[in-house]
Structure formats: structure tokens, C-alpha cells
Design a protein around this motif. Structure first.
Motif, PDB file in Angstrom:
ATOM      1  N   SER A  45       0.858  -1.193   0.000  1.00  0.00           N
ATOM      2  CA  SER A  45       0.000   0.000   0.000  1.00  0.00           C
ATOM      3  C   SER A  45       0.886   1.233   0.000  1.00  0.00           C
ATOM      4  O   SER A  45       1.659   1.449   0.953  1.00  0.00           O
ATOM      5  N   PRO A  46       0.820   2.085  -1.061  1.00  0.00           N
ATOM      6  CA  PRO A  46       1.637   3.296  -1.086  1.00  0.00           C
ATOM      7  C   PRO A  46       1.140   4.310  -0.069  1.00  0.00           C
ATOM      8  O   PRO A  46      -0.047   4.373   0.263  1.00  0.00           O
ATOM      9  N   GLY A  47       2.059   5.138   0.404  1.00  0.00           N
ATOM     10  CA  GLY A  47       1.697   6.161   1.361  1.00  0.00           C
ATOM     11  C   GLY A  47       1.012   7.348   0.709  1.00  0.00           C
ATOM     12  O   GLY A  47       1.061   7.542  -0.516  1.00  0.00           O
ATOM     13  N   PRO A  48       0.350   8.195   1.488  1.00  0.00           N
ATOM     14  CA  PRO A  48      -0.337   9.372   0.937  1.00  0.00           C
ATOM     15  C   PRO A  48       0.619  10.305   0.194  1.00  0.00           C
ATOM     16  O   PRO A  48       0.261  10.874  -0.843  1.00  0.00           O
ATOM     17  N   LEU A  49       1.835  10.506   0.725  1.00  0.00           N
ATOM     18  CA  LEU A  49       2.778  11.384   0.047  1.00  0.00           C
ATOM     19  C   LEU A  49       3.162  10.830  -1.328  1.00  0.00           C
ATOM     20  O   LEU A  49       3.271  11.591  -2.310  1.00  0.00           O
ATOM     21  N   SER A  50       3.336   9.532  -1.428  1.00  0.00           N
ATOM     22  CA  SER A  50       3.674   8.921  -2.715  1.00  0.00           C
ATOM     23  C   SER A  50       2.538   9.098  -3.716  1.00  0.00           C
ATOM     24  O   SER A  50       2.762   9.399  -4.896  1.00  0.00           O
ATOM     25  N   LEU A  51       1.296   8.920  -3.250  1.00  0.00           N
ATOM     26  CA  LEU A  51       0.154   9.138  -4.155  1.00  0.00           C
ATOM     27  C   LEU A  51       0.090  10.585  -4.615  1.00  0.00           C
ATOM     28  O   LEU A  51      -0.198  10.870  -5.781  1.00  0.00           O
ATOM     29  N   LEU A  52       0.353  11.527  -3.700  1.00  0.00           N
ATOM     30  CA  LEU A  52       0.338  12.936  -4.074  1.00  0.00           C
ATOM     31  C   LEU A  52       1.442  13.230  -5.094  1.00  0.00           C
ATOM     32  O   LEU A  52       1.215  13.965  -6.075  1.00  0.00           O
ATOM     33  N   LEU A  53       2.627  12.682  -4.882  1.00  0.00           N
ATOM     34  CA  LEU A  53       3.723  12.900  -5.817  1.00  0.00           C
ATOM     35  C   LEU A  53       3.388  12.335  -7.198  1.00  0.00           C
ATOM     36  O   LEU A  53       3.712  12.948  -8.229  1.00  0.00           O
ATOM     37  N   MET A  54       2.754  11.187  -7.243  1.00  0.00           N
ATOM     38  CA  MET A  54       2.372  10.603  -8.546  1.00  0.00           C
ATOM     39  C   MET A  54       1.338  11.475  -9.252  1.00  0.00           C
ATOM     40  O   MET A  54       1.414  11.679 -10.471  1.00  0.00           O
ATOM     41  N   LEU A  55       0.370  12.005  -8.496  1.00  0.00           N
ATOM     42  CA  LEU A  55      -0.640  12.871  -9.112  1.00  0.00           C
ATOM     43  C   LEU A  55      -0.008  14.155  -9.642  1.00  0.00           C
ATOM     44  O   LEU A  55      -0.328  14.614 -10.754  1.00  0.00           O
ATOM     45  N   LEU A  56       0.886  14.751  -8.874  1.00  0.00           N
ATOM     46  CA  LEU A  56       1.541  15.986  -9.323  1.00  0.00           C
ATOM     47  C   LEU A  56       2.420  15.724 -10.555  1.00  0.00           C
ATOM     48  O   LEU A  56       2.454  16.538 -11.493  1.00  0.00           O
ATOM     49  N   ALA A  57       3.130  14.602 -10.562  1.00  0.00           N
ATOM     50  CA  ALA A  57       3.991  14.277 -11.712  1.00  0.00           C
ATOM     51  C   ALA A  57       3.159  14.048 -12.971  1.00  0.00           C
ATOM     52  O   ALA A  57       3.517  14.498 -14.074  1.00  0.00           O
ATOM     53  N   ALA A  58       2.038  13.350 -12.827  1.00  0.00           N
ATOM     54  CA  ALA A  58       1.174  13.117 -13.982  1.00  0.00           C
ATOM     55  C   ALA A  58       0.563  14.424 -14.477  1.00  0.00           C
ATOM     56  O   ALA A  58       0.435  14.653 -15.695  1.00  0.00           O
ATOM     57  N   ALA A  59       0.181  15.315 -13.545  1.00  0.00           N
ATOM     58  CA  ALA A  59      -0.369  16.609 -13.958  1.00  0.00           C
ATOM     59  C   ALA A  59       0.677  17.428 -14.708  1.00  0.00           C
ATOM     60  O   ALA A  59       0.360  18.121 -15.690  1.00  0.00           O
ATOM     61  N   ALA A  60       1.940  17.341 -14.283  1.00  0.00           N
ATOM     62  CA  ALA A  60       2.998  18.080 -14.989  1.00  0.00           C
ATOM     63  C   ALA A  60       3.206  17.538 -16.399  1.00  0.00           C
ATOM     64  O   ALA A  60       3.481  18.303 -17.340  1.00  0.00           O
ATOM     65  N   LEU A  61       3.070  16.216 -16.577  1.00  0.00           N
ATOM     66  CA  LEU A  61       3.264  15.630 -17.909  1.00  0.00           C
ATOM     67  C   LEU A  61       2.237  16.118 -18.927  1.00  0.00           C
ATOM     68  O   LEU A  61       2.472  16.028 -20.131  1.00  0.00           O
ATOM     69  N   ALA A  62       1.089  16.614 -18.442  1.00  0.00           N
ATOM     70  CA  ALA A  62       0.076  17.122 -19.375  1.00  0.00           C
ATOM     71  C   ALA A  62       0.557  18.356 -20.143  1.00  0.00           C
ATOM     72  O   ALA A  62      -0.033  18.723 -21.166  1.00  0.00           O
ATOM     73  N   PHE A  63       1.640  18.979 -19.669  1.00  0.00           N
ATOM     74  CA  PHE A  63       2.170  20.179 -20.325  1.00  0.00           C
ATOM     75  C   PHE A  63       3.560  19.939 -20.906  1.00  0.00           C
ATOM     76  O   PHE A  63       4.321  20.883 -21.128  1.00  0.00           O
ATOM     77  N   ARG A  64       3.914  18.692 -21.192  1.00  0.00           N
ATOM     78  CA  ARG A  64       5.275  18.362 -21.606  1.00  0.00           C
ATOM     79  C   ARG A  64       5.616  18.931 -22.983  1.00  0.00           C
ATOM     80  O   ARG A  64       6.782  19.258 -23.246  1.00  0.00           O
ATOM     81  N   SER A  65       4.671  19.061 -23.879  1.00  0.00           N
ATOM     82  CA  SER A  65       4.963  19.596 -25.213  1.00  0.00           C
ATOM     83  C   SER A  65       5.154  21.103 -25.192  1.00  0.00           C
ATOM     84  O   SER A  65       5.923  21.647 -25.991  1.00  0.00           O
ATOM     85  N   ARG A  66       4.463  21.774 -24.297  1.00  0.00           N
ATOM     86  CA  ARG A  66       4.561  23.234 -24.229  1.00  0.00           C
ATOM     87  C   ARG A  66       5.850  23.687 -23.541  1.00  0.00           C
ATOM     88  O   ARG A  66       6.473  24.657 -23.975  1.00  0.00           O
ATOM     89  N   ALA A  67       6.224  23.023 -22.468  1.00  0.00           N
ATOM     90  CA  ALA A  67       7.428  23.422 -21.708  1.00  0.00           C
ATOM     91  C   ALA A  67       8.167  22.151 -21.289  1.00  0.00           C
ATOM     92  O   ALA A  67       8.095  21.747 -20.119  1.00  0.00           O
ATOM     93  N   PRO A  68       8.863  21.482 -22.206  1.00  0.00           N
ATOM     94  CA  PRO A  68       9.473  20.188 -21.872  1.00  0.00           C
ATOM     95  C   PRO A  68      10.537  20.279 -20.781  1.00  0.00           C
ATOM     96  O   PRO A  68      10.599  19.415 -19.895  1.00  0.00           O
ATOM     97  N   LYS A  69      11.382  21.314 -20.802  1.00  0.00           N
ATOM     98  CA  LYS A  69      12.435  21.414 -19.786  1.00  0.00           C
ATOM     99  C   LYS A  69      11.861  21.719 -18.411  1.00  0.00           C
ATOM    100  O   LYS A  69      12.344  21.190 -17.390  1.00  0.00           O
ATOM    101  N   THR A  70      10.840  22.557 -18.356  1.00  0.00           N
ATOM    102  CA  THR A  70      10.203  22.854 -17.075  1.00  0.00           C
ATOM    103  C   THR A  70       9.544  21.609 -16.495  1.00  0.00           C
ATOM    104  O   THR A  70       9.645  21.333 -15.289  1.00  0.00           O
ATOM    105  N   VAL A  71       8.867  20.863 -17.353  1.00  0.00           N
ATOM    106  CA  VAL A  71       8.226  19.626 -16.903  1.00  0.00           C
ATOM    107  C   VAL A  71       9.273  18.632 -16.413  1.00  0.00           C
ATOM    108  O   VAL A  71       9.079  17.940 -15.401  1.00  0.00           O
TER     109      VAL A  71
END
Length: 410
Positions: free
Chosen positions: A50-76
């Protein structure tokens, strides 16, 4: 177009939607991986964690950042890299947040040059691998830590390969488009040259024969009452000139027929073999013409033969129209080394009546013919009166030089 093709085109037209779909897929993979753990006490088995809450939050934030990978690849990449480092240091057990950094590194490598890919890739690999080895409860040589190094290297390499392939495809497409433009330009150039050649031929034919018809018609009108026999002879020359003009016009205009049209012209183009007949037509029109040939029976290329004939025809026509009633003309054709020299002289009014000085196209057409064959043309008044036309035509034309392969006999 199939449903799959339509969907692919729609995603390409909306890159943000494609990035969001990829981010959602990566999120599903990370969450699925966070609930599974390998155990190797008695071989490789799989267990559930069972992953911890912080790990789930980090995965959600990382996936949200990937939604903008074409616009700002280095920032992502920077955002997902920081999130991955945090997971490497705090996660126990770890979740695959580094997967988002691998996707972001692939995007950077696919959208930048190779030098930037090397720099960013090495930095990302070093930071993530160091964080994985120094953080957590596992030893630094653990398989999971080595896997971070391998996957980041694969992401950078795959992105660089995709960028190289796109560059090659783009270069091939540009070469194909450039070749197509070159073919179109060459076709337009050939059409323009053919139109110019036909226009020159039409000018030469019409100017020559109409001049003869005008002279003979004037003679016939002048002697009609007092010398009907001479008027009849002049009208005969008018008819002969008209017939010759129609034949040459038919042969020239016949070149405009399509390849499948019937009645294509079969009469050969005029050349120096008809020089004696050409001189006779001017003699009948009242212009004494003397012809001298010293070309030793040289067989001329078709283009040179036609150009020499047309130059003589145009020069004599100008002499007939502008040199005066008592003028005489001389024509010489001489072989000099690799060239044929054509000279036409008259002793009439000279440059005062030459069409080139008054806006005509005769001298211009002669010059274009000679230049097209790589020769030279000299025209101008003679000392003491009259006019001189001198053309030097090479026996080996530019077309023959281009079509002769290196090492072949010309």
C-alpha cells in the motif's frame, strides 16, 4: 479514412489532449506499480503493498505536470525530476514516480538538439541515480537503484533517436519538394525557350516572304500597263513566295501539335542546302546576291544549320527593305577550325535603315539564335556605306556538349 486514422489526426491537431492522454496512462502505470512489489526469498514472487499518501500525491503531481510536456518540456522535466528525488529520499517502499521523469526526459531529447540531450540527460541520470542510491533503506547497489540509471538512459536515447528520425524524414521531404520545384522550373524554362524559338522562326518566315511579296507586288503594279509580261512574271514570284511562306508556316506551327495529332510535319527544317534557292528569291525581287561558300562540305548540326540559314535570310531581308534600290549583297559561309562563320554584306544605306535601330526584332532574333548556340554575332555599318552581319557558330553546340558523357567521343 479509418476510425484509428481519424483519431490519430485529431490527437495531432490537439497536442494538449494527446499529452493529457499520455499523462493519464503514465498515472495508471505508476499507481499500478506502486501496489505491486517483487519478493525474492524463495525465487521471484509478487506481493501487494500500500503506497503512502505522500507517494500518491507525488504521482498525481507528476502526472499533472506531464500534461504540459509539449509546451514546456524542460520545465516539466525539472518538476518531475524534483518529485522523483523526493520520492527516492522519502519513499519506503518507493513508488515509480521516476517513470514521469523518464517520459519528460524523452520529450526533451526528442525536441532539442543532441548536445542539449547529452547535457540534460547526464545531469538527470546522475541526480536521480544518486538520490536513489543514497536515499532509502536498500543498499546502493540494489537492482531498483540500477534500474533508475538504465531507464533514464533509455529515455534519453529513445528521444534522440526519434528526433534524428524526424530530421531525416524532414530532409527527405524537403529534398523531394525541392526536386519537384526544380522539375517544374525546368519545364517552364523549356516551354519558354520553345516559345521563343517558334516566335523567332515565325518572325523570320513572315518578314522574309512578306518583304518579297511587297517588292514583287510593287513591281507588278508599276509595269502592269506597259509590260504585262514582266508584271505576269512578278506576280508569279508573288505566288511562289506566298506558297513558300505557307509551307514554312505550316511546318513551324505544326510543331505545336500534340504527339497524337495527325498530319504532323515531315518536311525537314530549312538549312544551308537551300541557300541557292534563298538567293534566287532575292535576285528575283531585285536584290543582286552573290554567294561564296568555303565550308568544304561540312555536315552541320541541325540547330547550327537552321540558325545559319535564318541569319542569312534575315540579313538579306533587311538589305532588301532598307539598303536601297541599287544595293547589292554578298553572302559567305566559311569553315574556320571548329566554327562556321557566316557573313552578309550590303553596300546600301547602311545603319540608317536597319530595323535594330528603329525598334524591330530582326537583329535581336539573330543575336538570340547565335547566343543560344554559344556563338557570337557582330552587326554594324561598314566603312564607306552599307551594313555587315557576321556570325560565328560553333559546330559543337551546347546541347551536344551536355549530352556527351565524359570519356565518350563527341
Amino acid at each position: 479514412m479509418s476510425t484509428l486514422d481519424r483519431a490519430r489526426c485529431s490527437l495531432k491537431a490537439h497536442p494538449l489532449a494527446l499529452d493529457a492522454a499520455i499523462a493519464a496512462g503514465v498515472l495508471v502505470c505508476m499507481i499500478a506499480g506502486s501496489f505491486v512489489t517483487p519478493r525474492g526469498n524463495n525465487g521471484v514472487t509478487w506481493g501487494i503493498r500500500s503506497p503512502g499518501p505522500l507517494s500518491l500525491l507525488l504521482m498525481l503531481l507528476a502526472a499533472a505536470a506531464l500534461a504540459f510536456r509539449s509546451r514546456a518540456p524542460k520545465t516539466v522535466l525539472a518538476v518531475t525530476g524534483v518529485l522523483s528525488v523526493i520520492e527516492c529520499v522519502t519513499g519506503d517502499p518507493r513508488t515509480p514516480v521516476a517513470m514521469s521523469a523518464v517520459i519528460a526526459l524523452y520529450t526533451v531529447a526528442a525536441s532539442t538538439d543532441r548536445t542539449t540531450t547529452w547535457r540534460v540527460g547526464l545531469f538527470t541520470m546522475t541526480v536521480l541515480t544518486a538520490a536513489a542510491m543514497l536515499g532509502g533503506s536498500q543498499p546502493w547497489y540494489a537492482q531498483e537503484n540500477i534500474g533508475v540509471l538504465a531507464w533514464t538512459g533509455i529515455g534519453a536515447t529513445a528521444g534522440d533517436a526519434v528526433r534524428s528520425r524526424r530530421a531525416v524524414v524532414q530532409a527527405i521531404r524537403e529534398r523531394a519538394e525541392r526536386a519537384e520545384r526544380t522539375r517544374e522550373e525546368e519545364a517552364r524554362r523549356r516551354v519558354a525557350e520553345e516559345r521563343l524559338r517558334i516566335a523567332r522562326d515565325l518572325h523570320d518566315v513572315v518578314a522574309h516572304h512578306i518583304a518579297l511579296v511587297n517588292v514583287q507586288a510593287g513591281v507588278a503594279a508599276h509595269v502592269m500597263d506597259k509590260r504585262p509580261d514582266q508584271a505576269k512574271e512578278a506576280l508569279g514570284h508573288v505566288r511562289e513566295a506566298g506558297r513558300s511562306a505557307l509551307e514554312e508556316l505550316r511546318a513551324t506551327v505544326g510543331l505545336l501539335r500534340q504527339s497524337g495529332d495527325p498530319e504532323a510535319p515531315t518536311e525537314p527544317a530549312p538549312g544551308l542546302s537551300r541557300l541557292a534557292d534563298l538567293a534566287d528569291t532575292f535576285r528575283h525581287a531585285g536584290l543582286p546576291v552573290e554567294v561564296a561558300r568555303a565550308d568544304q562540305g561540312t555536315e552541320l548540326p541541325a540547330a547550327v544549320d537552321l540558325a545559319a540559314y535564318r541569319i542569312i535570310q534575315e540579313a538579306l531581308t533587311n538589305a532588301q527593305k532598307h539598303a536601297g534600290a541599287d544595293a547589292k549583297a554578298e553572302v559567305s559561309v566559311v569553315r574556320v577550325g571548329p566554327n562556321i562563320e557566316v557573313t552578309v554584306l550590303d553596300d546600301g544605306a547602311g545603319a540608317a535603315g536597319v530595323p535594330g535601330a528603329g525598334g524591330g526584332h530582326g537583329l535581336l532574333g539573330m543575336r538570340e539564335r547565335v547566343t543560344a548556340l554559344g556563338g557570337t554575332l557582330t552587326t554594324g555599318p561598314r566603312y564607306g556605306g552599307g551594313f555587315r552581319v557576321h556570325a560565328i557558330l560553333p559546330l559543337k553546340t551546347r546541347t551536344e556538349t551536355r549530352t556527351t558523357a565524359p570519356g565518350e567521343p563527341a
